[in-house]
Design a protein around this motif. Structure first.
Motif, PDB file in Angstrom:
ATOM      1  N   ASN A   1       0.838  -1.215   0.000  1.00 48.98           N
ATOM      2  CA  ASN A   1       0.000   0.000   0.000  1.00 48.98           C
ATOM      3  C   ASN A   1       0.866   1.256   0.000  1.00 48.98           C
ATOM      4  OD1 ASN A   1      -2.410  -1.484   0.108  1.00 48.98           O
ATOM      5  ND2 ASN A   1      -2.238  -1.721   2.349  1.00 48.98           N
ATOM      6  N   ALA A   2       2.000   1.221  -0.650  1.00 49.67           N
ATOM      7  CA  ALA A   2       2.954   2.337  -0.584  1.00 49.67           C
ATOM      8  C   ALA A   2       2.531   3.513  -1.448  1.00 49.67           C
ATOM      9  CB  ALA A   2       4.335   1.852  -0.999  1.00 49.67           C
ATOM     10  N   SER A   3       1.546   3.323  -2.307  1.00 50.93           N
ATOM     11  CA  SER A   3       1.190   4.399  -3.244  1.00 50.93           C
ATOM     12  C   SER A   3       0.647   5.643  -2.540  1.00 50.93           C
ATOM     13  CB  SER A   3       0.156   3.889  -4.260  1.00 50.93           C
ATOM     14  OG  SER A   3      -0.995   3.407  -3.571  1.00 50.93           O
ATOM     15  N   GLY A   4       0.054   5.486  -1.362  1.00 50.56           N
ATOM     16  CA  GLY A   4      -0.526   6.648  -0.663  1.00 50.56           C
ATOM     17  C   GLY A   4       0.439   7.325   0.276  1.00 50.56           C
TER      18      GLY A   4
ATOM     19  N   SER B 206       3.694   9.601   1.586  1.00 48.12           N
ATOM     20  CA  SER B 206       4.479  10.777   1.185  1.00 48.12           C
ATOM     21  C   SER B 206       5.932  10.504   1.585  1.00 48.12           C
ATOM     22  CB  SER B 206       3.960  12.033   1.868  1.00 48.12           C
ATOM     23  OG  SER B 206       4.872  13.097   1.653  1.00 48.12           O
ATOM     24  N   PHE B 207       6.749  10.165   0.630  1.00 49.70           N
ATOM     25  CA  PHE B 207       8.138   9.805   0.925  1.00 49.70           C
ATOM     26  C   PHE B 207       8.942  11.007   1.404  1.00 49.70           C
ATOM     27  CE2 PHE B 207       6.871   6.042  -1.284  1.00 49.70           C
ATOM     28  CZ  PHE B 207       7.670   5.031  -0.785  1.00 49.70           C
ATOM     29  N   GLU B 208       8.528  12.218   0.979  1.00 52.95           N
ATOM     30  CA  GLU B 208       9.223  13.429   1.443  1.00 52.95           C
ATOM     31  C   GLU B 208       9.008  13.625   2.927  1.00 52.95           C
ATOM     32  OE1 GLU B 208       9.329  18.237   0.587  1.00 52.95           O
ATOM     33  OE2 GLU B 208       8.084  16.945  -0.666  1.00 52.95           O
ATOM     34  N   GLU B 209       7.768  13.424   3.363  1.00 50.55           N
ATOM     35  CA  GLU B 209       7.445  13.584   4.789  1.00 50.55           C
ATOM     36  C   GLU B 209       8.130  12.502   5.611  1.00 50.55           C
ATOM     37  OE1 GLU B 209       3.575  13.239   7.739  1.00 50.55           O
ATOM     38  OE2 GLU B 209       3.242  13.564   5.606  1.00 50.55           O
TER      39      GLU B 209
END
Length: 734
Positions: free
Chosen positions: A44-47, A49-52
């Motif tokens: 479920n990684a699509s949702g 925010s990798f920046e956060e």
């Protein structure tokens, strides 16, 4: 005015205000990151925010919560890997490997995303704390929890080995899946691949090929066994290229080589009806090439082939050189030797990669059995004589060189090269004096080869023979120029003046030349001794030839090419119709042995019988009567009448030649001893024998007993002396 005013410096400092951090900040930040890791593993990684997420990880490390972050990561990864382990354990049958492969692929993708989120921790906290990077941590945990699981480890190994076994027994397997799973083991570290798979794989392979090789060798001939062994080696190399680690190739081929080749070498080469000897006999180049390529892979492999080859060649060669039927014709005998060498030379070139091991085996074998026959030097010289008289007529220069090179190869094997020299000199003399050599260039080419092989001393007398032939031509031109046409219709004389020492020594035999011939000979003697001082001429009538013009019944005319002895006999019939053996012997004074051969060739050879004999028989008796054969006829105008003689030496002649050789060796051995002692001054007996043998081996193999006798002779003549305290020690006397 006072001194310069001191300049003031200013400094800007940050606003000192204590920032109150949320005491639960680290816990909250970790919860966010933990949730993200769960989501990544749950696809479920699509949702997210990798920046956060990166910022949260960054602040945790910045605010000294790196240890908490790293520890939480370990716990979370362990939690998910334990779930994965249960999923893999539950997979049944063929789905087991597929599940491992699928979960490994998912784990890898998850690790890459987690590594990106925790990049700051990898760069700062991990090095300073001496921890493992995120990706390596994930690999290590996968190794410990999944691969080293008690319920997975053995099952995984058994599954991989079973699939390989099935492929070896001609089943089709999923090579792509195998490649992925085995690559996984390699990615986890070379120790994991080697300890958890490769070691057991090699053991299983060793057992498999040990059993299979035993089965093959019981049911196959040597050629078929080698084909199967070669196919298995190729299959293993192909298997490595498809799904094993490249480092395994060398190890697995060693296993196959040991079990299928090394352990059965002796049985294969000696296999009845199909082993190495049968391959050599039947020229099985493909099988020979295969046995060489396979045996060169294992220790002592080529040696085992070479040993069998040497044994076979020596037995075959010994049989050839001691077979009485083969020895009847010297030319055919030598041709058989050349054919045998050509055959095995081709095998070594085409099948054995021109390997020096086998070249040496071939050379040592030929040297062994050629020297078993004491007549080999004579036979080789007779072979050369046959080729240079007629055998090479009309042959191209390149082919002539090829034949001479092959003969030289046999010559190199001879231990008694000086015996060959004796015979070769005799045969060369006959060719030159009779003008029967097919090519002077070929003669000189062979002498150059002999000089290259044995040195100038070996060929100096042979070259002197050619010099004499050329000088004789010039002498005869001078002789006829000095006669001013005084020869008239008398016989035409052609003389070869031979230098004593350069030519084979011939006993000067008595022979009464016809008056017409004797007159011309005396004129030549007067001319020659008048133009050369300090010379002496003695006629060698046994070595000459003559051309006679003869008229038979019904006016048939022929030109007869005969020996000097035959000429002397025939010219007696110009004045007599019939002559007895005794009368001919008294008139010519030719020795009985030579006269009988001469009369036999004139009266007993069909088509050449210019004389008739009474009574008619093949042998010449002292009471026989001879008549001029008026009815002789031939379709040829020129008729050559050879002398009946054995092609090979008679036993007394053989003994005489051997005695001459032994006499010639004595001064050579003495010269070698003196040379050695002159440089060494003092030397013991055994070392003298060794040094002399070494120095003379290019000409003959010295007999230690003969060397001892020559030492005794030198001591008697005061060239050497024995040491007073040690009788085995010799000293050189200047």
């Amino acid at each position: 005015m006072s001194g310069m005013q001191k300049k003031k410096t200013s400094k800007i400092e940050p606003f000192k205000q204590r920032v109150e951090n949320d005491p639960n900040y680290s816990e909250k930040a970790w919860k966010v990151l933990e949730h993200a890791i769960h989501e990544i593993y749950n696809h479920n990684a699509s949702g997210l925010s990798f920046e956060e997420l990166y910022r949260n990880a960054y602040h945790m490390v910045l605010h000294k919560f790196g240890e908490k972050l790293y520890g939480g990561l370990v716990s979370t990864l362990t939690f998910h890997l334990l779930k994965i382990a249960k999923s893999i354990e539950a997979a049944q049958g063929p789905f087991f490997l597929e599940e491992i492969n699928r979960k490994w692929d998912e784990h890898n993708k998850a690790l890459q995303m987690i590594r990106d989120i925790l990049m700051y921790m990898d760069r700062t906290y991990v090095p300073s704390a001496g921890k493992t990077t995120v990706y390596e941590l994930g690999l290590n945990l996968w190794r410990d929890i999944i691969i080293h699981s008690s319920k997975i480890q053995i099952r995984l190994l058994d599954t991989l080995l079973d699939l390989i076994h099935r492929e070896r027994t001609c089943e089709v397997i999923n090579r792509g899946l195998m490649r992925n799973v085995i690559k996984m083991l390699s990615d986890l570290g070379s120790s994991v691949y080697q300890e958890d798979f490769e070691k057991q794989f090699l053991n299983a392979s060793s057992n498999f090929y040990a059993g299979e090789s035993q089965e093959f060798i019981e049911s196959c001939d040597c050629g078929e066994y080698l084909k199967r062994a070669e196919r298995r080696l190729n299959e293993e190399v192909e298997r490595v290229s498809h799904y094993l680690n490249p480092s395994t190739e060398k190890r697995i081929t060693k296993v196959v080589e040991k079990e299928m080749i090394e352990n059965h070498m002796q049985r294969l080469v000696h296999m009845e009806n199909s082993g190495l000897v049968i391959m050599l006999i039947n020229d099985k180049f493909e099988d020979l090439r295969r046995i060489y390529n396979l045996f060169c892979r294992v220790p002592s492999g080529l040696t085992s082939i070479a040993d069998v080859m040497i044994s076979y060649l020596r037995q075959t060669g010994k049989k050839l050189v001691t077979d009485p039927d083969k020895l009847k014709d010297p030319v055919e005998f030598v041709q058989l030797l050349l054919d045998e060498r050509d055959k095995h030379d081709e095998i070594i070139t085409q099948a054995f990669n021109n390997d020096k091991t086998f070249q040496n085996a071939l050379n040592s074998s030929f040297e062994y059995f050629i020297n078993l026959n004491s007549r080999s030097p004579e036979f080789i010289s007779l072979f050369i004589d046959d080729k240079l008289r007629k055998g090479l007529k009309g042959v191209s220069e390149e082919d002539v060189e090829n034949v001479l090179d092959k003969v030289m190869m046999l010559f190199r094997y001879l231990q008694e090269k000086d015996v060959f020299e004796k015979y070769y000199k005799q045969h060369l003399a006959k060719r030159l004096l009779s003008g029967k050599t097919v090519s002077e260039d070929a003669e000189r080419s062979l002498i150059v080869k002999l000089k290259t092989e044995c040195g100038y001393q070996f060929t100096s007398k042979l070259e002197g023979m050619f010099t004499d032939m050329k000088t004789s031509e010039d002498t005869m031109q001078g002789f006829y120029a000095s006669q001013f046409g005084d020869v008239g219709d008398g016989p035409v004389l052609s003389v070869h003046v031979l230098t004593t020492g350069s030519w084979p020594t011939q006993p000067t035999t008595a022979c009464n030349l016809p008056t017409e011939i004797l007159c011309v000979c005396e004129k030549f003697r007067a001319y020659y001794l008048g133009t050369h001082t300090g010379r002496r001429l003695s006629w060698q009538t046994s070595m000459g030839t003559a051309d006679l013009k003869a008229t038979f019944g019904n006016g048939h005319k022929h030109e007869l090419n005969v020996s000097t002895y035959q000429m002397c006999v025939l010219m007696l019939f110009n004045t007599s119709e019939r002559l007895t053996y005794r009368e001919i012997e008294q008139a010519t004074e030719i020795t009985p042995a030579d006269l009988k051969r001469c009369l036999q060739s004139l009266a007993c050879v069909r088509g050449k019988n210019v004389l008739r004999k009474d009574p008619m028989s093949r042998d010449i008796a002292e009471y026989d009567t001879f008549y001029f054969n008026d009815r002789f006829s031939s379709k040829f105008f020129k008729v050559k009448i050879g002398t009946v003689a054995a092609q090979r030496e008679s036993e007394p002649e053989k003994q005489e030649t051997r005695q001459k050789v032994e006499e010639d060796r004595k001064p050579q051995i003495e010269a070698a001893i003196v040379r050695i002692m002159k440089s060494r001054r003092v030397l013991d007996h055994n070392n003298i024998v060794t040094e002399v043998t070494k120095q003379l081996q290019s000409r003959f193999l010295s007999n230690p007993a003969v060397i001892k006798k020559r030492i005794e002779s030198l001591i008697e003549r005061e060239f050497l002396e024995r040491d007073k305290t040690d009788r085995k020690l010799y000293r050189y006397l200047a």
